[in-house]
Write a protein that holds these residues in place. Structure first.
Motif, PDB file in Angstrom:
ATOM      1  N   ILE A  13      40.070 -12.079 -69.610  1.00  0.00           N
ATOM      2  CA  ILE A  13      41.220 -11.820 -70.420  1.00  0.00           C
ATOM      3  C   ILE A  13      42.353 -11.003 -69.722  1.00  0.00           C
ATOM      4  O   ILE A  13      42.149 -10.023 -68.923  1.00  0.00           O
ATOM      5  N   LEU A  14      43.724 -11.182 -69.674  1.00  0.00           N
ATOM      6  CA  LEU A  14      44.777 -10.514 -68.884  1.00  0.00           C
ATOM      7  C   LEU A  14      45.086  -9.183 -69.822  1.00  0.00           C
ATOM      8  O   LEU A  14      45.274  -9.324 -71.075  1.00  0.00           O
ATOM      9  N   LEU A  15      44.969  -7.968 -68.948  1.00  0.00           N
ATOM     10  CA  LEU A  15      45.320  -6.846 -69.523  1.00  0.00           C
ATOM     11  C   LEU A  15      46.365  -6.179 -68.977  1.00  0.00           C
ATOM     12  O   LEU A  15      46.623  -6.272 -67.767  1.00  0.00           O
ATOM     13  N   GLN A  16      47.041  -5.246 -69.570  1.00  0.00           N
ATOM     14  CA  GLN A  16      48.053  -4.396 -68.803  1.00  0.00           C
ATOM     15  C   GLN A  16      47.784  -2.895 -68.663  1.00  0.00           C
ATOM     16  O   GLN A  16      47.215  -2.400 -70.008  1.00  0.00           O
ATOM     17  N   HIS A  17      48.125  -2.072 -67.847  1.00  0.00           N
ATOM     18  CA  HIS A  17      47.818  -0.852 -67.906  1.00  0.00           C
ATOM     19  C   HIS A  17      48.999   0.012 -68.243  1.00  0.00           C
ATOM     20  O   HIS A  17      50.004  -0.140 -67.541  1.00  0.00           O
ATOM     21  N   ASN A  38      56.842 -12.136 -71.853  1.00  0.00           N
ATOM     22  CA  ASN A  38      57.381 -12.416 -70.589  1.00  0.00           C
ATOM     23  C   ASN A  38      58.059 -11.317 -70.099  1.00  0.00           C
ATOM     24  O   ASN A  38      58.009 -11.157 -68.920  1.00  0.00           O
ATOM     25  N   GLU A  39      58.501 -10.263 -70.854  1.00  0.00           N
ATOM     26  CA  GLU A  39      59.311  -9.285 -70.446  1.00  0.00           C
ATOM     27  C   GLU A  39      57.873  -8.229 -69.672  1.00  0.00           C
ATOM     28  O   GLU A  39      58.520  -7.398 -68.577  1.00  0.00           O
ATOM     29  N   GLU A  40      57.154  -8.362 -70.222  1.00  0.00           N
ATOM     30  CA  GLU A  40      55.949  -7.211 -69.649  1.00  0.00           C
ATOM     31  C   GLU A  40      55.279  -7.666 -68.425  1.00  0.00           C
ATOM     32  O   GLU A  40      54.723  -7.053 -67.589  1.00  0.00           O
ATOM     33  N   THR A  41      55.041  -8.996 -68.471  1.00  0.00           N
ATOM     34  CA  THR A  41      54.041  -9.785 -67.367  1.00  0.00           C
ATOM     35  C   THR A  41      54.851 -10.592 -66.416  1.00  0.00           C
ATOM     36  O   THR A  41      54.037 -10.871 -65.527  1.00  0.00           O
ATOM     37  N   GLY A  42      56.055 -11.254 -66.973  1.00  0.00           N
ATOM     38  CA  GLY A  42      56.661 -12.394 -65.924  1.00  0.00           C
ATOM     39  C   GLY A  42      56.219 -13.587 -66.371  1.00  0.00           C
ATOM     40  O   GLY A  42      56.722 -14.733 -65.943  1.00  0.00           O
ATOM     41  N   PHE A  67      49.933 -20.987 -69.855  1.00  0.00           N
ATOM     42  CA  PHE A  67      50.890 -20.032 -69.574  1.00  0.00           C
ATOM     43  C   PHE A  67      51.283 -20.458 -68.123  1.00  0.00           C
ATOM     44  O   PHE A  67      50.778 -21.302 -67.295  1.00  0.00           O
ATOM     45  N   SER A  68      52.613 -20.078 -67.643  1.00  0.00           N
ATOM     46  CA  SER A  68      53.086 -20.259 -66.207  1.00  0.00           C
ATOM     47  C   SER A  68      53.630 -18.958 -65.869  1.00  0.00           C
ATOM     48  O   SER A  68      54.279 -18.265 -66.585  1.00  0.00           O
ATOM     49  N   GLY A  69      53.982 -19.287 -64.599  1.00  0.00           N
ATOM     50  CA  GLY A  69      54.896 -18.057 -63.962  1.00  0.00           C
ATOM     51  C   GLY A  69      53.689 -17.139 -63.013  1.00  0.00           C
ATOM     52  O   GLY A  69      52.733 -17.439 -62.945  1.00  0.00           O
ATOM     53  N   GLU A  70      54.457 -16.010 -62.337  1.00  0.00           N
ATOM     54  CA  GLU A  70      53.832 -15.346 -61.424  1.00  0.00           C
ATOM     55  C   GLU A  70      53.778 -13.856 -62.247  1.00  0.00           C
ATOM     56  O   GLU A  70      54.763 -13.318 -62.700  1.00  0.00           O
ATOM     57  N   ILE A  71      52.534 -13.377 -62.328  1.00  0.00           N
ATOM     58  CA  ILE A  71      52.671 -12.057 -62.626  1.00  0.00           C
ATOM     59  C   ILE A  71      53.316 -10.745 -62.257  1.00  0.00           C
ATOM     60  O   ILE A  71      53.171 -10.777 -60.840  1.00  0.00           O
ATOM     61  N   ILE A  72      54.101 -10.200 -62.717  1.00  0.00           N
ATOM     62  CA  ILE A  72      54.765  -9.136 -62.238  1.00  0.00           C
ATOM     63  C   ILE A  72      53.850  -7.819 -62.536  1.00  0.00           C
ATOM     64  O   ILE A  72      53.436  -7.396 -63.598  1.00  0.00           O
ATOM     65  N   GLN A  73      53.430  -7.130 -61.236  1.00  0.00           N
ATOM     66  CA  GLN A  73      52.507  -6.034 -61.377  1.00  0.00           C
ATOM     67  C   GLN A  73      52.768  -4.915 -62.130  1.00  0.00           C
ATOM     68  O   GLN A  73      52.416  -4.157 -62.896  1.00  0.00           O
ATOM     69  N   SER A  74      54.042  -4.321 -61.507  1.00  0.00           N
ATOM     70  CA  SER A  74      54.551  -3.158 -62.096  1.00  0.00           C
ATOM     71  C   SER A  74      55.812  -3.387 -62.749  1.00  0.00           C
ATOM     72  O   SER A  74      56.857  -3.999 -62.390  1.00  0.00           O
ATOM     73  N   THR A  75      55.896  -2.725 -64.060  1.00  0.00           N
ATOM     74  CA  THR A  75      57.294  -2.661 -64.925  1.00  0.00           C
ATOM     75  C   THR A  75      57.651  -1.478 -65.367  1.00  0.00           C
ATOM     76  O   THR A  75      56.791  -0.445 -65.218  1.00  0.00           O
ATOM     77  N   ASP A  76      58.736  -1.197 -66.422  1.00  0.00           N
ATOM     78  CA  ASP A  76      59.034  -0.082 -66.783  1.00  0.00           C
ATOM     79  C   ASP A  76      57.875   0.473 -67.881  1.00  0.00           C
ATOM     80  O   ASP A  76      57.669   1.722 -68.058  1.00  0.00           O
ATOM     81  N   GLU A  77      57.027  -0.595 -68.275  1.00  0.00           N
ATOM     82  CA  GLU A  77      55.983  -0.152 -69.188  1.00  0.00           C
ATOM     83  C   GLU A  77      54.687  -0.532 -68.585  1.00  0.00           C
ATOM     84  O   GLU A  77      53.880   0.005 -69.508  1.00  0.00           O
ATOM     85  N   SER A  78      54.425  -0.984 -67.417  1.00  0.00           N
ATOM     86  CA  SER A  78      52.999  -1.149 -67.089  1.00  0.00           C
ATOM     87  C   SER A  78      52.830  -0.768 -65.909  1.00  0.00           C
ATOM     88  O   SER A  78      53.633  -0.736 -64.635  1.00  0.00           O
TER      89      SER A  78
END
Length: 129
Positions: free
Chosen positions: A25-29, A58-62, A101-112
């Protein structure tokens, strides 16, 4: 809205997505509460539940998620929360599930801080709101 009601209780609708890949399962910190949770966020006026889930993920993970299946609708006493700035909210949560799903995970965002896949038996403590 907040300039009209101050920190008084505001009801929101949140939509999130459980993304599974290889039985993980994908989780965001999250940065705001320093907890792990599924990607998602607050519905904007006029959006469908699925649109909110897709946009926020999409905004949070890419990632672009597809073929969402309803996982659950959550309300009750657990929906109350107070933000760090003192604002009170009551949130109803609409949660979806997908393996598409598709795309590349963005590791760091404004929220994560980061995003990581976890096996179901090794999940960290999760944000309940």
């Amino acid at each position: 809205m907040r300039h009209l009601i101050g920190s008084n209780l505001l009801m929101t609708v949140g939509c999130g997505v459980i993304i599974e890949y290889n039985e993980q399962i994908l989780l965001q910190h999250r940065k705001d509460h320093d907890v792990w949770g599924i990607p998602g966020g607050v519905m904007e006026p006029g959006e469908l539940f699925e649109e909110t889930a897709i946009r926020e993920t999409n905004e949070e993970t890419g990632l672009t998620v597809r073929k969402l299946k309803l996982f659950g609708i959550y309300s009750g006493d657990e929906g109350y929360s107070r933000y760090e700035n003192g604002d009170l909210v009551y949130s109803v949560q609409i949660i979806f599930f997908t393996t598409e799903f598709s795309g590349e995970i963005i590791q760091s965002t404004d929220e994560s801080h980061e995003h990581r896949f976890f096996s179901r038996n090794e999940l960290p403590p999760l944000n309940q709101h």
